[in-house]
Write an enzyme that holds these catalytic residues in place. Structure first.
Site, PDB file in Angstrom:
ATOM      1  N   SER A 259       9.645   1.481   0.369  1.00 35.49           N
ATOM      2  CA  SER A 259       8.791   2.676   0.424  1.00 35.49           C
ATOM      3  C   SER A 259       9.223   3.640   1.526  1.00 35.49           C
ATOM      4  O   SER A 259       9.036   4.847   1.406  1.00 35.49           O
ATOM      5  CB  SER A 259       7.340   2.260   0.647  1.00 35.49           C
TER       6      SER A 259
ATOM      7  N   ASP B 271       0.420   4.683  10.163  1.00 36.29           N
ATOM      8  CA  ASP B 271      -0.181   3.420   9.701  1.00 36.29           C
ATOM      9  C   ASP B 271       0.555   2.221  10.297  1.00 36.29           C
ATOM     10  O   ASP B 271       0.414   1.099   9.824  1.00 36.29           O
ATOM     11  CB  ASP B 271      -0.201   3.346   8.167  1.00 36.29           C
TER      12      ASP B 271
ATOM     13  N   HIS C 245       4.757   3.105   8.097  1.00 33.83           N
ATOM     14  CA  HIS C 245       5.460   4.221   7.451  1.00 33.83           C
ATOM     15  C   HIS C 245       5.619   5.416   8.400  1.00 33.83           C
ATOM     16  O   HIS C 245       4.870   5.537   9.363  1.00 33.83           O
ATOM     17  CB  HIS C 245       4.720   4.649   6.185  1.00 33.83           C
TER      18      HIS C 245
ATOM     19  N   ASN D  43       9.369  -5.703   3.951  1.00 30.07           N
ATOM     20  CA  ASN D  43       8.402  -6.318   3.021  1.00 30.07           C
ATOM     21  C   ASN D  43       8.598  -7.829   2.892  1.00 30.07           C
ATOM     22  O   ASN D  43       7.662  -8.544   2.560  1.00 30.07           O
ATOM     23  CB  ASN D  43       8.488  -5.659   1.644  1.00 30.07           C
TER      24      ASN D  43
ATOM     25  N   GLY E 153       7.500  -1.098  -1.959  1.00 27.33           N
ATOM     26  CA  GLY E 153       7.135  -2.517  -2.096  1.00 27.33           C
ATOM     27  C   GLY E 153       8.311  -3.442  -2.342  1.00 27.33           C
ATOM     28  O   GLY E 153       8.146  -4.658  -2.385  1.00 27.33           O
TER      29      GLY E 153
END
Ligand code: CA
Length: 726
Positions: free
Chosen positions: A551, A701, A704, A610, A580
């Site tokens: 992502s 966040d 990101h 991930n 993802g």
């Protein structure tokens, strides 16, 4: 000092012989089960002997424990060419995979070693052959009757007759008319037979008429005492045979106990009028009798028995033609004087169910489809008539051929040369393997669940990841594999041992969730993006850089758009980030996308967070996944410079466990960068303060990037790309 002339001549003669490397004739069929080869103790030996294959066993060595690594057609072939299991050569299944012929294969290496190479017949790897001086192959599954062959110029040419005979004719023609007869050669003669839909040569259509061929003991298996997946397959003789396609009946089924969506008999529609008449003469009466019996209310059991007889007779009829044609090849080798210095091998891409467990087809790790015939005749080296118990697998063929040719065996080949076994009268060398690993990735055909496992001398362990179930079989007490003992208390210590062995073999063969290629086809957006990105690659012009990742890469299209437009859009950059994705998804995308359509000067890779975030996988496992990507790119994009990004930090504080895993990954990535092709770029300090606390303006966040952070990344990356010549 003077040597007697006789001695000198003898020495020269010996040297000349040593220099004369053996030829290799590799005769390969599709789906030939051991249960149908007399030398392997065929159930049908009396009425359906295989005298020419048996002759090879009598004059050579027969491997009693020979196995495939993935029991379907294309994957077995890709493994033979590369000496690597499916997850490394990229040909995982027959639904999605396309063999990337740019990768290293044994025919290419033999060419380099001075061999002339040819493949004739079934190929089934979607892309055209590479590494062969001559090739002429069937498109896809090919046809039994009047088959088409793909020519080396890409055109398709049709030949009148029966495929098994034609493939042999073409092989003999090539042997007779080789351009440079001073070179040793390898010829791969690859038959379609005895693959579904089992249509025999006209001369064999009446074989076994009026006979009842023996049934396997487990024809009416009830699938008790094993996990649910075993009953859920769709490869049963009772339920999953097609009226026209498999049973060779005309028209529509007159009974519901055949599959609903019949494919018809494509072979009959290819036949010329003479062939059609012979076919109808051979099958007409028996078909009429069946339709009559069905109308009178044939029992389920009787119908299953009828289907089995129809199936097994046609299967064995196609093998009769295979065996006859092997006889023709052996006769020619003798007549021509080639036999003495030619290795002849008989093998088939995997085993098959001939009614065992009520099945046809393959895929499972059960013995019948795990086993591959492997018989080798090598005059003067292999002691005739030996049967060996050395455990071998199709990863071993490539290194064996290289060894025979005196060519170097690359380190990344996973198999072992069989030469030490061959020269040791079949006795298993002390350092030989005592267990094999198997993997089946699952595909929609026949609904067999994904599984992998190991087999040693006595036990077999299988794992089904979708349901997290295990099956353990004691092959000595239960050779037909009818009882899963994984849940039985008395087997608990064995289960523990086998699970440890399973883990160690997975490590040995570089298999983990992070390295085993996987797609996310079930998620519609992912598949849509995949289709769109492939099309984009196809239409792309002058792409200088490609971004690969998850992502964080994908969001160059969003939060990073301004920076992208300024720095990378002018370079024709492509964004192959998928939200993802973990390393296994990127590996799958690189293996299955036709990525060689673009030839970028540089690629930017950022992947792995991930693997950490979703399941806290160990750092080394994620690094192995990243390494796989780099290895694939080494031959897919050999001239592309790779900028490997250190994984960005995640979570607010430096002591967060996920942050620590990412740090560990980054530490290990340093060893992958060589500064020549792979360049590590670490900009992580820009995202945090001196304590290691993340700046929320840059990573709102804590995972990101904000537009400002994309700017920082772009401004660090742009000069790096410039330095690399962009
Ligand atoms: Ca096959």
């Amino acid at each position: 000092m003077r040597f007697p002339i006789k001695f000198v001549l003898a020495l020269l003669f010996t040297c000349a012989l040593a220099a004369e490397r053996p030829n290799i004739v590799f005769i390969f069929t599709d789906d030939h089960a051991l249960q149908a080869i007399s030398a392997y103790g065929s159930r049908y030996a009396e009425m359906a002997p295989t005298p020419n294959i048996d002759r090879l066993a009598k004059e050579g060595m027969l491997f009693e424990r020979s196995y495939c690594g993935n029991s379907i057609c294309g994957p077995s072939r890709a493994t033979i060419l590369t000496g690597k299991h499916s997850h490394l050569n990229g040909f995982m299944d027959n639904n999605f995979s396309r063999f990337d012929g740019n990768q290293p294969t044994f025919p290419k290496m033999l060419q380099k070693a001075g061999y002339e190479t040819a493949v004739i017949g079934k190929w089934h790897l979607v892309s055209n052959p590479t590494g062969f001086d001559h090739w002429e192959v069937l498109p896809g599954q090919g046809s039994y009757y009047n088959p088409d062959f793909i020519q080396m110029d890409g055109s398709l040419k049709r030949f009148e007759g029966y495929c098994t005979d034609i493939v042999t004719d073409k092989s003999l023609d090539w042997l007779k008319n080789r351009k440079d007869k001073s070179k040793p050669f390898v010829l791969m003669t690859q038959q379609k037979a005895p693959h579904r839909n089992w249509v025999p040569a006209i001369r064999h259509m009446d074989l076994f008429d009026g006979m009842d061929l023996p049934e396997p003991e487990t024809l009416f298996d009830d699938y008790k005492n094993r996990i649910g997946a075993v009953a859920k397959q769709k490869m049963s003789i009772a339920k999953d045979f097609h009226w026209g396609h498999d049973m060779l009946l005309h028209g529509k089924a007159t009974d519901p106990r055949f599959t609903k969506n019949d494919w018809g008999n494509p072979e009959y529609s290819r036949m010329n009028p003479m062939q059609k008449k012979a076919f109808d003469d051979a099958y007409g009466d028996e078909n009429a009798a069946l339709i009559d019996s069905l109308a009178k209310g044939m029992s389920d059991e009787d119908l299953t028995r009828w289907k089995y007889q129809r199936y097994i007779k046609n299967y064995l009829r196609t093998i009769r033609a295979v065996d006859e044609n092997i006889g023709r090849i052996l006769a020619y080798l003798e007549e021509s004087g080639l036999a003495e210095n030619t290795i002849v091998i008989y093998s088939s891409d995997q085993g098959f169910y001939l009614g065992e467990h009520g099945w046809y087809d393959k895929r499972w790790m059960f013995e019948e489809s795990l086993a591959m015939p492997f018989i080798i005749r090598w005059p003067g080296v292999v002691k005739p008539g030996v049967r060996t118990k050395a455990m071998i697998q199709n990863i071993d063929y490539a290194p064996t051929f290289l060894d025979v040719a005196g060519a170097p065996i690359p380190d990344d080949i996973q198999g072992k040369s069989l030469v030490p076994v061959l020269k040791n009268e079949g006795k298993t060398p002390a350092d030989w393997r005592d267990a094999i690993h198997y993997q089946y990735s699952g595909e929609h055909t026949h609904a067999v669940a994904r599984h992998d496992g190991i087999r040693n001398d006595r036990y077999k362990l299988m794992r089904f990841p979708a349901t997290d179930e295990w099956m353990l079989f004691d092959l000595e007490k239960d050779p037909q594999e009818m009882r899963n003992v994984a849940t039985e208390q008395s087997y608990a210590p064995i289960l523990k041992e086998m699970r440890a062995l399973y883990a160690s073999l997975r490590e040995k063969y570089q298999i983990s969730p992070s390295t085993y290629p996987d797609q996310r086809w079930a998620e519609k957006w992912w598949k849509d993006r995949w289709d769109r990105k492939n099309k984009e690659a196809k239409d792309a012009k002058d792409t200088q850089v490609v971004f690969l990742g998850d992502s964080i890469t994908q969001a160059w299209e969003d939060a990073g758009k301004a920076a992208w437009d300024k720095h990378f859009a002018p370079l024709g950059a492509l964004n192959w980030g998928y939200s993802g994705d973990r390393t296994e998804h990127l590996i799958w995308r690189l293996q299955n996308g036709d990525i060689q359509r673009v030839k970028p000067k540089a690629a930017v890779i950022l992947i792995g967070t991930n693997n950490t975030g979703q399941s806290q996988r160990p750092a080394a496992e994620t690094v192995a996944g990243i390494q796989r990507t780099l290895e694939d790119l080494a031959w897919k994009w050999p001239d592309t410079q790779i900028v490997l990004m250190s994984i960005f930090p995640r979570a607010e504080k430096a002591d967060n466990p996920l942050r620590k895993i990412n740090n560990e990954i980054n530490e290990q990535l340093k060893s992958l960068a060589d500064g020549k092709r792979i360049h590590l770029l670490d900009i992580n300090s820009a995202f945090m303060d001196s304590e290691g606390t993340l700046n929320k303006d840059l990573l709102p966040d804590l995972l990101h990037l904000s537009p400002a952070a994309y700017n920082i990344w772009a401004e660090a990356l742009a000069p790096k790309l410039k330095e690399l010549g962009l």
